[in-house]
Design a protein around this motif. Structure first.
Motif, PDB file in Angstrom:
ATOM      1  N   UNK A  22       0.812  -1.224   0.000  1.00  0.00           N
ATOM      2  CA  UNK A  22       0.000   0.000   0.000  1.00  0.00           C
ATOM      3  C   UNK A  22       0.843   1.271   0.000  1.00  0.00           C
ATOM      4  N   UNK A  23       2.153   1.141   0.071  1.00  0.00           N
ATOM      5  CA  UNK A  23       3.021   2.318   0.154  1.00  0.00           C
ATOM      6  C   UNK A  23       2.974   3.139  -1.127  1.00  0.00           C
ATOM      7  N   UNK A  24       2.960   4.464  -0.976  1.00  0.00           N
ATOM      8  CA  UNK A  24       2.952   5.376  -2.132  1.00  0.00           C
ATOM      9  C   UNK A  24       4.379   5.773  -2.490  1.00  0.00           C
ATOM     10  N   UNK A  25       5.272   4.813  -2.522  1.00  0.00           N
ATOM     11  CA  UNK A  25       6.674   5.081  -2.828  1.00  0.00           C
ATOM     12  C   UNK A  25       7.343   3.793  -3.261  1.00  0.00           C
ATOM     13  N   UNK A  26       8.552   3.924  -3.770  1.00  0.00           N
ATOM     14  CA  UNK A  26       9.325   2.769  -4.216  1.00  0.00           C
ATOM     15  C   UNK A  26       9.715   1.916  -3.007  1.00  0.00           C
ATOM     16  N   UNK A  27       9.459   0.626  -3.069  1.00  0.00           N
ATOM     17  CA  UNK A  27       9.750  -0.270  -1.941  1.00  0.00           C
ATOM     18  C   UNK A  27      10.938  -1.195  -2.214  1.00  0.00           C
ATOM     19  N   UNK A  28      11.731  -0.879  -3.237  1.00  0.00           N
ATOM     20  CA  UNK A  28      12.855  -1.755  -3.588  1.00  0.00           C
ATOM     21  C   UNK A  28      13.882  -1.838  -2.453  1.00  0.00           C
ATOM     22  N   UNK A  29      14.098  -0.718  -1.739  1.00  0.00           N
ATOM     23  CA  UNK A  29      15.026  -0.738  -0.609  1.00  0.00           C
ATOM     24  C   UNK A  29      14.489  -1.652   0.486  1.00  0.00           C
ATOM     25  N   UNK A  30      13.199  -1.560   0.729  1.00  0.00           N
ATOM     26  CA  UNK A  30      12.576  -2.434   1.732  1.00  0.00           C
ATOM     27  C   UNK A  30      12.711  -3.891   1.367  1.00  0.00           C
TER      28      UNK A  30
END
Length: 313
Positions: free
Chosen positions: A188-196
């Motif tokens: 649901x994040x409104x951002x890039x989650x590749x780092x996560x």
């Protein structure tokens, strides 16, 4: 107020659970209520028996009692809320409630994962160094190892939670899960989650593969020691003390590793819910059964405490 809260416009989340069909939800409610009550009773019974019977005041049963308490706490973090959502129209959880649930769930899960490696070491010492077992596995060392597991859980869970909730959440707010688990919330994040995804993989490696490596190393040494035992009965007795632990570790770590070391883009919500259900609810339900079914010490303690039947010598 949490430092990341001002970056998100979402103030609450909706947990979609398993089904929108009320008939199916009633069936699931009864099933999960049975599993939850059975889990509390089974694990609570093990903790009580270990506390009351002096014969069970050994390192192995001390760790088993800690595992049972973790399992009771683990299911209580998620199941009561899930039961309420199965029978109520409102299926929301506040932003702060979601963060708290995520953190507590991770603390208990990570602590339990490391506790399994401690339990494997305990079996290694018991089988490979039986004459020095009580000296090596002193009460001080047992307590220190449990505290170590807990500290790992507290610290690493904080990293997981902060990296997840630092992202902005601006809608939609429907989590396709029955509780606030990291992979489901990240969608649901409104951002890039590749780092996560990278952080999750690295932490998954540290928190799952490293304990599993310790467990594997312990059991390799154990199996070598068992093969050196000349009598068949002695081999069976030694192996039976390890079989329960191997089964429980496989049930818990297998699904958890698949969940947390799999990239978010490849994750299936329905599959993730089933995996989470297995290592959160099913394993906690089965642990008392697996550890007590073939355990003569637990059976003896149960008969002694309840007074049901003759206590075998």
């Amino acid at each position: 107020m949490f430092p990341w809260e001002n970056r998100s416009s979402v103030t609450e989340f909706i947990l979609l659970g398993f089904s929108r069909d009320s008939g199916i939800n009633v069936i699931l409610f009864n099933l999960f209520l049975f599993l939850y009550i059975s889990t509390l009773l089974g694990n609570g019974l093990i903790v009580t028996l270990i506390h009351l019977d002096s014969r069970l005041h050994t390192p192995m049963y001390f760790f088993l009692s800690v595992l049972s308490m973790l399992d009771m706490s683990y299911v209580t973090t998620t199941v009561p809320q899930m039961l309420v959502h199965l029978v109520c129209q409102k299926k929301t959880i506040s932003y702060v409630g979601c963060v708290a649930q995520m953190y507590i769930f991770l603390v208990l899960g990570i602590t339990e994962g490391w506790l399994f490696s401690v339990m494997a070491y305990d079996r290694y010492v018991a089988i490979c160094y039986p004459l020095r077992y009580k000296v090596i596995m002193s009460p001080w060392l047992c307590g220190a190892m449990v505290i170590f597991c807990g500290l790992w859980g507290v610290s690493c869970s904080l990293v997981y939670t902060v990296f997840t909730m630092r992202l902005p959440y601006c809608g939609p707010n429907e989590i396709n899960h029955f509780f606030c688990e990291v992979p489901a919330v990240l969608k649901l994040a409104c951002a890039d989650t590749s780092i996560n995804d990278r952080v999750d993989f690295i932490l998954g490696f540290i928190l799952l593969l490293i304990p599993l490596s310790f467990i594997l190393a312990s059991y390799i040494r154990i199996f070598i020691a068992i093969l050196r035992i000349r009598s068949t009965q002695g081999r069976i007795k030694a192996f039976s003390t390890c079989a329960s632990h191997i089964t429980v570790v496989t049930m818990f770590c297998g699904p958890a590793m698949f969940m947390y070391m799999n990239p978010g883009a490849n994750a299936s919500p329905e599959r993730d819910k089933k995996l989470a259900l297995f290592y959160n609810v099913i394993s906690a339900f089965l642990n008392p059964i697996i550890y007590s079914l073939r355990n003569k010490d637990v059976k003896r303690a149960f008969l002694k405490v309840t007074g049901w039947g003759r206590v075998p010598e």
